[in-house]
Design a protein around this motif. Structure first.
Motif, PDB file in Angstrom:
ATOM      1  N   PRO A  28      87.034  35.254 -14.597  1.00  0.00           N
ATOM      2  CA  PRO A  28      87.990  35.595 -13.532  1.00  0.00           C
ATOM      3  C   PRO A  28      87.980  34.586 -12.382  1.00  0.00           C
ATOM      4  O   PRO A  28      89.039  34.212 -11.874  1.00  0.00           O
ATOM      5  CB  PRO A  28      87.510  36.976 -13.068  1.00  0.00           C
ATOM      6  N   ARG A  29      86.782  34.140 -11.991  1.00  0.00           N
ATOM      7  CA  ARG A  29      86.708  33.182 -10.880  1.00  0.00           C
ATOM      8  C   ARG A  29      87.310  31.830 -11.276  1.00  0.00           C
ATOM      9  O   ARG A  29      88.032  31.207 -10.488  1.00  0.00           O
ATOM     10  CB  ARG A  29      85.259  33.003 -10.432  1.00  0.00           C
ATOM     11  N   ALA A  30      87.034  31.399 -12.490  1.00  0.00           N
ATOM     12  CA  ALA A  30      87.617  30.135 -12.951  1.00  0.00           C
ATOM     13  C   ALA A  30      89.137  30.222 -12.960  1.00  0.00           C
ATOM     14  O   ALA A  30      89.834  29.261 -12.593  1.00  0.00           O
ATOM     15  CB  ALA A  30      87.094  29.801 -14.346  1.00  0.00           C
ATOM     16  N   GLY A  31      89.663  31.383 -13.369  1.00  0.00           N
ATOM     17  CA  GLY A  31      91.110  31.563 -13.391  1.00  0.00           C
ATOM     18  C   GLY A  31      91.732  31.499 -12.008  1.00  0.00           C
ATOM     19  O   GLY A  31      92.856  31.025 -11.836  1.00  0.00           O
ATOM     20  N   ARG A  32      90.979  31.983 -11.004  1.00  0.00           N
ATOM     21  CA  ARG A  32      91.509  31.925  -9.633  1.00  0.00           C
ATOM     22  C   ARG A  32      91.449  30.515  -9.054  1.00  0.00           C
ATOM     23  O   ARG A  32      92.336  30.108  -8.308  1.00  0.00           O
ATOM     24  CB  ARG A  32      90.718  32.882  -8.731  1.00  0.00           C
ATOM     25  N   LEU A  33      90.389  29.778  -9.406  1.00  0.00           N
ATOM     26  CA  LEU A  33      90.202  28.450  -8.815  1.00  0.00           C
ATOM     27  C   LEU A  33      91.050  27.379  -9.488  1.00  0.00           C
ATOM     28  O   LEU A  33      91.524  26.445  -8.837  1.00  0.00           O
ATOM     29  CB  LEU A  33      88.725  28.048  -8.912  1.00  0.00           C
ATOM     30  N   PHE A  34      91.217  27.493 -10.813  1.00  0.00           N
ATOM     31  CA  PHE A  34      91.900  26.436 -11.563  1.00  0.00           C
ATOM     32  C   PHE A  34      93.075  27.033 -12.309  1.00  0.00           C
ATOM     33  O   PHE A  34      92.922  27.644 -13.366  1.00  0.00           O
ATOM     34  CB  PHE A  34      90.929  25.775 -12.543  1.00  0.00           C
ATOM     35  N   ARG A  35      94.225  26.837 -11.782  1.00  0.00           N
ATOM     36  CA  ARG A  35      95.442  27.365 -12.395  1.00  0.00           C
ATOM     37  C   ARG A  35      96.219  26.246 -13.083  1.00  0.00           C
ATOM     38  O   ARG A  35      96.046  25.080 -12.768  1.00  0.00           O
ATOM     39  CB  ARG A  35      96.333  28.031 -11.337  1.00  0.00           C
ATOM     40  N   GLY A  36      97.055  26.627 -14.012  1.00  0.00           N
ATOM     41  CA  GLY A  36      97.884  25.639 -14.689  1.00  0.00           C
ATOM     42  C   GLY A  36      97.136  24.958 -15.828  1.00  0.00           C
ATOM     43  O   GLY A  36      96.175  25.481 -16.378  1.00  0.00           O
ATOM     44  N   GLU A  37      97.575  23.755 -16.166  1.00  0.00           N
ATOM     45  CA  GLU A  37      97.004  23.041 -17.300  1.00  0.00           C
ATOM     46  C   GLU A  37      95.585  22.568 -16.991  1.00  0.00           C
ATOM     47  O   GLU A  37      95.245  22.284 -15.841  1.00  0.00           O
ATOM     48  CB  GLU A  37      97.878  21.831 -17.654  1.00  0.00           C
ATOM     49  N   ILE A  38      94.776  22.477 -18.044  1.00  0.00           N
ATOM     50  CA  ILE A  38      93.417  21.969 -17.899  1.00  0.00           C
ATOM     51  C   ILE A  38      93.487  20.462 -17.611  1.00  0.00           C
ATOM     52  O   ILE A  38      94.153  19.712 -18.317  1.00  0.00           O
ATOM     53  CB  ILE A  38      92.607  22.208 -19.183  1.00  0.00           C
TER      54      ILE A  38
END
Length: 243
Positions: A28-38
């Motif tokens: 969940p935290r990774a999803g909030r910090l890094f959005r869009g394409e890798i």
């Protein structure tokens, strides 16, 4: 062979640099910090490698120096890792740190490892698989030597070994089939007390055969919020993503 070795090292570096910002974050935290394409995140348009790539390079150098002879490989890798520790590397695992401190204070490489099933040995075993994956006994001896330098839990060895097998299979085909990997994995793991790793490998292949996502597979292992650094969590999920 040279092309495969270069591909293994460069692939490790690219994946490492892209994945490093996610290390230690829950899903969940990774999803909030890094959005869009890798993409790379450390500096604008750039990434940064970690100890994963550094250990791969040290293992590759030790293989060159030793010509794949396990005892010479152990000494060459131990010497490089002691020097690497002097640079105070960021993000070093606790088991690896304790082991290298023991090594630096005179413990022989055969007794420097600590009982841990962290995923450190897996990050430096792919290059061993690419170079010696066609020789089961040499492969096991080199992966065991690399593993025991820092980790003595048999699970650490089994996880590192299956990563080496995967790297070997990947180096022989642009799109390796799950059944090819499964057969090679069972052959190498057979008779080594690796029943749990074999079961997890079979679960990976079966899940891929059903068309499940890597996220769904991770959740089936109880890793709903993220993948830990425990060998039997990290390696199966990484294998699933690869296949």
């Amino acid at each position: 062979m040279a092309f495969h070795i270069e591909g293994c090292i460069l692939g490790t570096a690219v994946g490492d640099a892209i994945g490093l910002p996610f290390e230690g974050l829950s899903r969940p935290r990774a999803g909030r910090l890094f959005r869009g394409e890798i993409e790379h995140h450390f500096l604008p348009g750039r990434g940064m490698i970690s100890d994963d790539t550094e250990h791969t390079c040290m293992a590759a150098q030790a293989l060159v120096e030793s010509a794949g002879e396990p005892a010479a490989f152990t000494k060459a890798l131990a010497r490089r890792m002691k020097l690497w520790l002097l640079a105070c590397p960021a993000g070093i695992g606790f088991a690896t740190l304790r082991s290298l401190l023991k090594l630096s204070f005179g413990a022989p490489p055969e007794r420097s490892g600590v009982f841990s099933a962290g995923n450190g040995p897996a990050m430096r075993s792919a290059i061993i698989g690419v170079c010696y994956g066609d020789d089961d006994e040499r492969l096991k001896a080199l992966v065991r030597a690399s593993t025991r330098l820092t980790h003595t839990d048999p699970k650490a060895f089994h996880g590192a070994l299956i990563v080496a097998v995967a790297a070997y299979v990947a180096s022989r085909s642009a799109a390796p089939a799950s059944d090819v990997f499964a057969r090679r994995a069972r052959q190498v793991l057979s008779g080594d007390g690796a029943d749990e790793m074999a079961r997890l490998t079979d679960a990976v292949v079966a899940s891929c055969g059903r068309g499940e996502s890597t996220l769904a597979f991770a959740e089936s292992l109880g890793l709903r919020t993220g993948v830990s650094g425990y060998m039997y969590h990290t390696v199966p999920v990484a294998l699933h993503a690869w296949l």
